[in-house]
Motif scaffolding. Structure first.
Motif, PDB file in Angstrom:
ATOM      1  N   SER A   1      44.648  63.956  53.451  1.00  0.00           N
ATOM      2  CA  SER A   1      46.057  63.668  53.216  1.00  0.00           C
ATOM      3  C   SER A   1      46.912  64.089  54.407  1.00  0.00           C
ATOM      4  O   SER A   1      47.733  63.308  54.914  1.00  0.00           O
ATOM      5  N   THR A   2      46.729  65.334  54.855  1.00  0.00           N
ATOM      6  CA  THR A   2      47.556  65.845  55.952  1.00  0.00           C
ATOM      7  C   THR A   2      47.280  65.092  57.257  1.00  0.00           C
ATOM      8  O   THR A   2      48.186  64.863  58.053  1.00  0.00           O
ATOM      9  N   LEU A   3      46.016  64.689  57.449  1.00  0.00           N
ATOM     10  CA  LEU A   3      45.687  63.913  58.649  1.00  0.00           C
ATOM     11  C   LEU A   3      46.354  62.541  58.598  1.00  0.00           C
ATOM     12  O   LEU A   3      46.856  62.039  59.608  1.00  0.00           O
ATOM     13  N   ALA A   4      46.387  61.943  57.396  1.00  0.00           N
ATOM     14  CA  ALA A   4      47.043  60.638  57.239  1.00  0.00           C
ATOM     15  C   ALA A   4      48.535  60.743  57.553  1.00  0.00           C
ATOM     16  O   ALA A   4      49.092  59.896  58.271  1.00  0.00           O
ATOM     17  N   PHE A   5      49.182  61.785  57.028  1.00  0.00           N
ATOM     18  CA  PHE A   5      50.611  61.978  57.309  1.00  0.00           C
ATOM     19  C   PHE A   5      50.850  62.240  58.795  1.00  0.00           C
ATOM     20  O   PHE A   5      51.837  61.775  59.369  1.00  0.00           O
ATOM     21  N   ALA A   6      49.943  62.997  59.420  1.00  0.00           N
ATOM     22  CA  ALA A   6      50.091  63.280  60.847  1.00  0.00           C
ATOM     23  C   ALA A   6      49.951  61.998  61.673  1.00  0.00           C
ATOM     24  O   ALA A   6      50.674  61.805  62.659  1.00  0.00           O
TER      25      ALA A   6
END
Length: 277
Positions: A4-9
């Motif tokens: 999730s955090t990688l997608a947002f980044a």
């Protein structure tokens, strides 16, 4: 949560890459691409797209698109990692709004942790001479409206399906972004079309995997990991956009994250105490 955090980044990196395109147009593409996913989900599962609490859903959409627009604007003036970390001070404003609008109480230790996070903002502003003041203002305004998003979602509660809430947000954002971008429309060229569509895909899957993470694991375990988005984004900024982060900017970012993570852990500790009587 790591996915999730990688997608947002990745979404943040695309926004920075498209810095020459106005924020309203980015809002438009970010939203219309996500609509494909939300509409498909609602139709497939036979869920009404209109929802039950239409007034609150519209308000959530309006404050959400305002927050998103100011954030995208701020990325044109700030290193992308700094902009993301400033957006994350939203829980401070959410707590303040909750005191006045929801009559909730905030514990003294929570105020202390919020003070630590806000100290990070002050360090960014006071000691990082490279930081653009206008960009800082835009990011803080984005965080204020994001705090209002939290309050509105809390008011909506379980009265509407989460995807209905997101769908309203995306519909309103598409309309607002589309209308406001007409005067300064920049026609995308080549790979820019892929990047703009990618905004919606990364945003949707970031939200999806974050929701799944909170569903299958305890909040106190999962929630702190969402701040990895800042770390990923800073690394993207350094290696892709050759951004420079001073000692003071890194210290400010670290204090913001530390204060907010400590608040999450403290809230979960209080919740466990209440559950055990």
């Amino acid at each position: 949560m790591l996915i999730s955090t990688l997608a947002f980044a990745c979404m943040n990196a695309i926004v920075k890459q498209l810095v020459h395109i106005n924020a309203y147009q980015i809002v438009f593409f970010r939203s219309i691409a996500s609509l494909v996913f939300t509409f498909t989900f609602l139709l497939k599962n036979n869920i009404s797209i209109f929802g039950n609490q239409k007034k609150l859903l519209v308000i959530r959409g309006l404050v959400g698109v305002t927050s998103m627009t100011f954030f995208f604007m701020s990325t044109k003036y700030l290193p992308i990692g700094t902009a993301v970390s400033l957006r994350y001070i939203a829980p401070i404003f959410a707590a303040i709004f909750a005191v006045f609008l929801l009559r909730e109480k905030v514990k003294p230790w929570q105020w202390f942790f919020f003070a630590v996070a806000f100290m990070g903002v002050l360090i960014l502003k006071g000691f990082d001479t490279e930081l653009n003041s206008y960009g800082l203002l835009l990011a803080v305004v984005s965080a204020i409206f994001s705090g209002l998003v939290y309050i509105t979602i809390r008011k909506i509660g379980k009265g509407d399906h989460p995807v209905v809430v997101v769908n309203y947000f995306m519909v309103i954002s598409t309309i607002v972004g589309g209308v406001l971008s007409t005067n300064n429309w920049v026609t995308p060229v080549g790979i820019e079309w892929v990047l703009l569509i990618g905004l919606g895909a990364f945003g949707y899957y970031g939200q999806l995997f974050m929701t799944k993470a909170f569903q299958i694991a305890a909040t106190n375990i999962v929630a702190p990991f969402k701040y990895l988005e800042v770390l990923y984004t800073v690394l993207f900024g350094v290696f892709i956009f050759t951004e420079i982060y001073t000692f003071w900017s890194l210290l400010g970012i670290a204090l913001i994250i530390a204060g907010l993570v400590l608040n999450i852990l403290y809230k979960e500790k209080l919740k466990r105490k209440e559950n055990h009587g």
